[in-house]
Design a protein around this motif. Structure first.
Motif, short mmCIF file in Angstrom:
data_model
loop_
_atom_site.label_atom_id
_atom_site.label_comp_id
_atom_site.label_asym_id
_atom_site.label_seq_id
_atom_site.Cartn_x
_atom_site.Cartn_y
_atom_site.Cartn_z
N PRO A 1 44.06 44.06 33.90
CA PRO A 1 45.25 44.34 34.72
C PRO A 1 45.92 45.67 34.40
O PRO A 1 46.58 46.25 35.27
N PRO B 1 44.09 50.51 43.82
CA PRO B 1 44.04 51.66 42.93
C PRO B 1 43.60 51.25 41.52
O PRO B 1 44.08 50.25 40.99
N LEU B 2 42.68 52.02 40.93
CA LEU B 2 42.20 51.74 39.57
C LEU B 2 42.37 52.99 38.71
O LEU B 2 42.25 54.11 39.20
N PHE C 1 43.23 48.07 50.02
CA PHE C 1 43.39 49.20 49.11
C PHE C 1 43.62 48.69 47.70
O PHE C 1 44.43 47.79 47.49
N GLY D 1 46.26 48.60 40.01
CA GLY D 1 47.52 48.33 40.70
C GLY D 1 47.36 47.08 41.54
O GLY D 1 46.42 46.31 41.35
N ASP D 2 48.26 46.91 42.50
CA ASP D 2 48.18 45.74 43.38
C ASP D 2 47.07 45.93 44.41
O ASP D 2 46.77 47.05 44.81
N VAL E 1 46.28 45.75 48.04
CA VAL E 1 47.04 45.72 49.29
C VAL E 1 46.07 45.44 50.43
O VAL E 1 45.06 46.11 50.57
#
Lengths: 218, 155
Positions: free
Chosen positions: A38, A61-62, A59, A42-43, A45
């Protein structure tokens, strides 16, 4: 197009999951979101319809530290697979750095796979990008189903170009080879920007990486 | 060999100067400059307000989606978009063909003030980015700087 910010020492790359409707693109992102540390993500979406079909894009983000001294941000997108949403696919492909093409291994989906790959080529061409220039890998998804084409056939249909690429046998619902394919395209696109030209820009062996054999419970 | 477009520390300082002045005048919370593909180019202000990466992806999508609406009334695209909330709002305006500026603001200011100052800020940002395109340098890293281990691990 990726960009480096020297002040924050960040590099951004955009990777798009592309493929026909219901081939498992969103499932790929869902698995990565569930399984990655985690702290590195990010979340997720998802802009989907009430029936959970992708309407605009998903979407995720890593973050990773893969280049000495820089935080590398990978932005994973999926496109809506349904044929009518081509304008949306063109938007999502804007500034793309790498592609994972997700093919559905079922026999009845073969025509859709081919059409979707052709659609990818056309949409990249509209951005003046050739499919032969962009880092991409192939996923042959749903290998756990019964009515599936052989890997040789899928290679013949989708990977029969002058420049052959790495391909993976995937079961996105259980996560088999989901990370392997993401890591492969990440490495290819990282090396695209390195100073040495002898590092692998594409995979040397265009052979599908098989799914790990099931573990038998004793 | 391909080079990645690079923002030097000086470039970022110049952009921050323009964005900082804009935020001060407009009394907004945060401003982010993104490309139309959703990549963040620069940001300034209170980053705790939201996840900038996600806002950038959604804003690029939102801007692109309304392009078709604009076309229906004979426009190429809308130059600016405003999303009004109960306490927090987002104003987005076009910088150039490749870039968008997003501003998040709250009760301290008004959309009129943000819109007024964002026009000149966008012009200045556009000039800076244009000078980068002509004078900017690309960046290539050494292959040995790239980790050999898998980039992402399945837990």
């Amino acid at each position: 197009m990726s960009i480096i910010n020297y002040a924050s020492r960040e590099i951004q790359f955009k990777i798009v999951y592309y493929g026909p409707a219901l081939c498992g693109k969103t499932t790929n992102l869902g698995y990565i979101h569930k399984r990655i540390n985690p702290e590195n993500r990010g979340d997720l979406v998802s802009l989907a319809t009430a029936a959970d079909r992708t309407l605009f894009f998903d979407f995720l983000p890593l973050n990773a530290v893969v280049i000495k001294g820089f935080v590398t941000k990978f932005q994973l997108y999926t496109v809506p697979g349904q044929v009518i949403y081509n304008a949306t696919r063109q938007l999502v492909l804007r500034s793309v750095d790498g592609v994972i093409f997700v093919a559905d291994s079922q026999w009845e989906k073969m025509e859709e796979n081919v059409e979707s790959f052709k659609n990818l080529e056309d949409n990249l061409a509209k951005q003046n990008i050739s499919i032969d220039e962009i880092p991409y890998v192939l996923q042959y998804n749903k290998r756990d189903l019964e009515n599936i084409a052989s890997v040789n056939y899928l290679e013949y249909v989708l990977n029969n170009r002058k420049k052959r690429v790495q391909s993976f046998e995937v079961v996105s619902s259980t996560g088999q080879n989901v990370f392997a394919s993401l890591n492969a395209v990440s490495q290819i696109l990282l090396h695209k920007f390195s100073k040495q030209s002898d590092v692998p820009k594409t995979a040397p062996t265009p052979v599908a990486i098989p799914v790990e054999p099931p573990v038998l419970k004793v | 060999m391909n080079a990645i477009p690079c923002l030097t520390i000086q470039d970022v300082e110049n952009l921050d100067g323009v964005l900082g002045e804009f935020l001060k005048k407009a009394e907004a919370e945060l401003t982010v400059v993104i490309d139309r593909g959703g990549n963040v180019i620069s940001q300034f202000g209170d980053m705790t307000v939201m996840d900038v990466t996600i806002i950038a992806a959604l804003a690029a999508g939102s801007f692109a989606a309304t392009k078709e609406l604009a076309r229906r009334i004979g426009e190429i695209e809308f130059n600016a978009l405003y999303h009004q909330g109960n306490g927090n709002h987002i104003f987005m305006n076009s910088v150039d063909d490749d870039t968008i500026m997003i501003t998040v603001f709250g009760r301290r200011t008004t959309v009129g003030l943000v819109r007024f100052y964002s026009a000149s800020a966008a012009q200045n940002v556009g000039k800076l980015l244009k000078s980068l395109q002509t004078n900017g340098h690309g960046f290539c890293f050494d292959a040995s700087d790239i980790t050999a281990a898998p980039v992402f691990a399945d837990r």
